[in-house]
Enzyme design. Sequence first.
Site, PDB file in Angstrom:
ATOM      1  N   ASP A  19      30.173  36.330  47.396  1.00 43.56           N
ATOM      2  CA  ASP A  19      28.790  36.330  47.652  1.00 43.56           C
ATOM      3  C   ASP A  19      28.038  37.261  46.960  1.00 43.56           C
ATOM      4  O   ASP A  19      26.829  36.982  46.413  1.00 43.56           O
ATOM      5  CB  ASP A  19      28.619  36.673  49.243  1.00 43.56           C
ATOM      6  CG  ASP A  19      28.999  35.532  50.258  1.00 43.56           C
ATOM      7  OD1 ASP A  19      29.378  34.662  49.925  1.00 43.56           O
ATOM      8  OD2 ASP A  19      28.998  35.980  51.572  1.00 43.56           O
ATOM      9  N   HIS A  22      30.006  29.614  43.072  1.00 43.45           N
ATOM     10  CA  HIS A  22      30.270  30.388  44.471  1.00 43.45           C
ATOM     11  C   HIS A  22      31.116  29.277  45.243  1.00 43.45           C
ATOM     12  O   HIS A  22      31.875  29.925  46.068  1.00 43.45           O
ATOM     13  CB  HIS A  22      28.750  30.572  45.129  1.00 43.45           C
ATOM     14  CG  HIS A  22      28.877  31.124  46.712  1.00 43.45           C
ATOM     15  ND1 HIS A  22      28.692  30.344  47.657  1.00 43.45           N
ATOM     16  CD2 HIS A  22      29.208  32.553  46.840  1.00 43.45           C
ATOM     17  CE1 HIS A  22      28.800  31.474  48.514  1.00 43.45           C
ATOM     18  NE2 HIS A  22      28.903  32.531  48.314  1.00 43.45           N
TER      19      HIS A  22
END
EC number: 3.1.1.4
Length: 145
Positions: A119, A75
Amino acid sequence: MYPAHLLVLLAVCVSLLGASAILPLPLNLVQFTYLIQCANKGSRASYHYADYGCYCGAGGSGTPVDELDRCCKIHDDCYGEAEKMGCYPKLTMYNYYCGTEGPYCSTKTDCQRYVCACDLQAAKCFARSPYNNKNYNIDTSKRCK
């Protein structure tokens, strides 16, 4: 005008000048939290991921401690790529839906699509990765080299 009114007006102006120097909060953090909750229905609260391993939370260094921590590193790397594209991932708001099969992105601009995909990928990765309580709130100075 009374002197007290002038003092209040001066105080307000000074406060506004000081507030303009404050950095904005990560606006999409709330959206990311909801994506995590949607992907992990009935699981742990999203704040459990804020201080996990070497990469979940602010910053990150060293080798991820487990699969879940690797999700956070991926991420972070994804956000880094978004920044290279000229996007501001922590400030980019996007559209998403929480459907019966989990969350999905529905947004317009390239930056919104990319950040939402970062996300979404992380939220789904969290959902399939085991959570080890021993890796919560670890001493990163010792374990993240």
